[in-house]
Design a protein around this motif. Sequence first.
Motif, short mmCIF file in Angstrom:
data_model
loop_
_atom_site.label_atom_id
_atom_site.label_comp_id
_atom_site.label_asym_id
_atom_site.label_seq_id
_atom_site.Cartn_x
_atom_site.Cartn_y
_atom_site.Cartn_z
N THR A 107 -7.64 2.27 -5.66
CA THR A 107 -6.94 0.99 -5.83
C THR A 107 -6.64 0.31 -4.49
N SER A 109 -4.79 6.35 -6.10
CA SER A 109 -4.04 5.19 -5.58
C SER A 109 -4.60 4.69 -4.26
N TRP A 118 -6.01 1.57 -12.44
CA TRP A 118 -5.05 2.59 -11.96
C TRP A 118 -4.11 2.99 -13.09
N ILE A 125 -8.51 -3.22 -3.14
CA ILE A 125 -7.74 -4.45 -2.88
C ILE A 125 -7.89 -4.86 -1.41
N ALA A 174 -8.13 -3.56 -10.18
CA ALA A 174 -7.82 -2.27 -9.53
C ALA A 174 -6.50 -1.74 -10.03
N ASN A 175 -5.54 -2.63 -10.29
CA ASN A 175 -4.24 -2.17 -10.81
C ASN A 175 -4.32 -1.76 -12.27
N GLN A 206 0.83 -1.20 0.00
CA GLN A 206 0.00 0.00 0.00
C GLN A 206 0.86 1.25 0.00
N GLY A 245 -14.00 2.41 -5.26
CA GLY A 245 -13.17 1.33 -4.72
C GLY A 245 -14.02 0.29 -4.00
N LEU A 270 2.31 1.86 -3.37
CA LEU A 270 1.30 2.36 -4.31
C LEU A 270 0.89 3.79 -4.00
N THR A 271 0.68 4.06 -2.70
CA THR A 271 0.07 5.34 -2.35
C THR A 271 1.10 6.45 -2.17
#
Lengths: 269, 308
Positions: A97, A93, A198, A101, A194-195, A47, A178, A50-51
Amino acid sequence: MSTTGARSQSRFEPGTFTPAPGAGRRGRMLLTHARLETSLTLRHGEQILLTLLIPLALLVGLSLLDVLPTGELDSLSKVDWMTPRILALAVLSSAFTGQAIALGFDRRYGVLKRLSATALPRWLLVAGRLVAALVVVTLQVLVLGAVAALLGWSPSASGIAFAIVLLVLGTLCFGALGVLLGGSLRPELVLALANIVWFVLLLAGGILLAPSALPGVAGDLVLLLPSGALAEGLRAALTEGTVTWGPVATLAVWGVAAAALATRTTRLT
Amino acid sequence: MSAAAVEITGLVKRFGSVTAVDGLDLKMPRGCLLALLGPNGAGKTTTVEVCEGFLRPDAGTVRVLGLDPVREGRALRPRVGAMPQGGGAYPGVRAEEMLRLVAACAAAPLDPPWLLDVLGLSGARRTPFKRLSGGQQQRLSLACALVGRPELVYLDEPTTGMDPQARHLVWDLLNALRADGVSVLLTTHLMEEAESLADEIVIIDRGRVIAKGSPSALTAEHTEDAQLRFRARPGLDTELLSAALPEGYLVREATPGAYRVAGTVDPQVVSTVTAWCAQQGVLAEELHVGRRDLEEVFLELTGRELRT
């Protein structure tokens, strides 16, 4: 068997489990739930990648390297052009996403069912996640904004308040999307979709490339996507100090539609 | 204390073309420990999930503490604790964090560190849920069911995956709950668990109740002949022992080391069995004459063939 034997052999004092039922205080439930959701996100390595790490890498890389189409820049510095888009990416993100997830796997592990069997009301279950999403976005904006400032970012002061409105609205809108995705499909499928979403929105959804850089009507259509709306709204607010209501309407429509659909499709497990 | 803990009348629940529960009636008084038994797919978990308000009945009525679990779920949930099958926690949550979250939902919860300690989880307080063993996850789930000091708890196969020490702890806990006036609805596959703990046993099969009563009533009711049971080392020649007994007696090894002699038991038979064991140099332990145990009754009622 001896287990039904005398109570005196029990390791529990009589009265230990005497019922004392009742719901906890709402504020405490919300605080405990939101705090736990937040810290679960912050201690999850993927996470954070990603974020935070990917947006940071893009911010620093694209602000320092000479890879942007300079025609788009007009008189703006690269970091001024880049930062609003990176903030939009940060919201995409974490609120979309990351949220989708996490929700997908939380459902597989049965936590929604577990919490639904407690006194936690359903609206609090959603509210806790929303508060956590807003806290995470706040932290992202603080870190990304600080790094951008070091790179020379100078946002338009008159647009900051409106940018905050857009960030909150964007978080709610992407959060609803989401939940819509993460609440109904198998976690493996959620992870993949989700990816993919994104990546597609990053490249073609108005985040990295300005809608005006896209050919033909594509640019107009991209503005109707939540990603394009958020990025353009933030760009107008933070570079020109302009308040634009189009993005607000776009985000609100996507958010309300996603939330309405999600209440029908979200499953506990 | 007016309404029953659980009262189910004519419950029907279908999933597509499959009828999981087919006209089930059940009444569980307050303070009662009721064990719901049945083969896999008999409808136990479906029944519990209807009581928890997770599933809507297709027909029939369900009242839990006098309330409708679906329509009045919000008033009901603070009074009930549930241990759903297969746990339920965030994959990355630490054991203590999870219990504290569930405790925060209750007005007067038990102390989470104490409860973790009692359930042997103090060493795993900071372990993420997905790294707990199956038995530890079960114990955490049990802690979550109890921490709010509920009037009624649903325990769906609570001892599955637990080692013997943990099972005995849970049995001790269940006795303490009952002694303190908590109503317990338990589903289990362990016959000795049901037989020794429950006030009431309900055996269901194919979504219907096929037998109910206290453990002693059930085992007394469903037997024509008394039988002789004993334990010895596994692998005794049961045919040889049968041959030593009068015509019509049958000896079988029910589980390794557990022998059953079917037929009218009289002193002569007991004497023959012990003498035969002595001859083999085997000590017959736990020699027991009497009614059959619950497992025998269960198998007689639900059949011995494996369900597919």
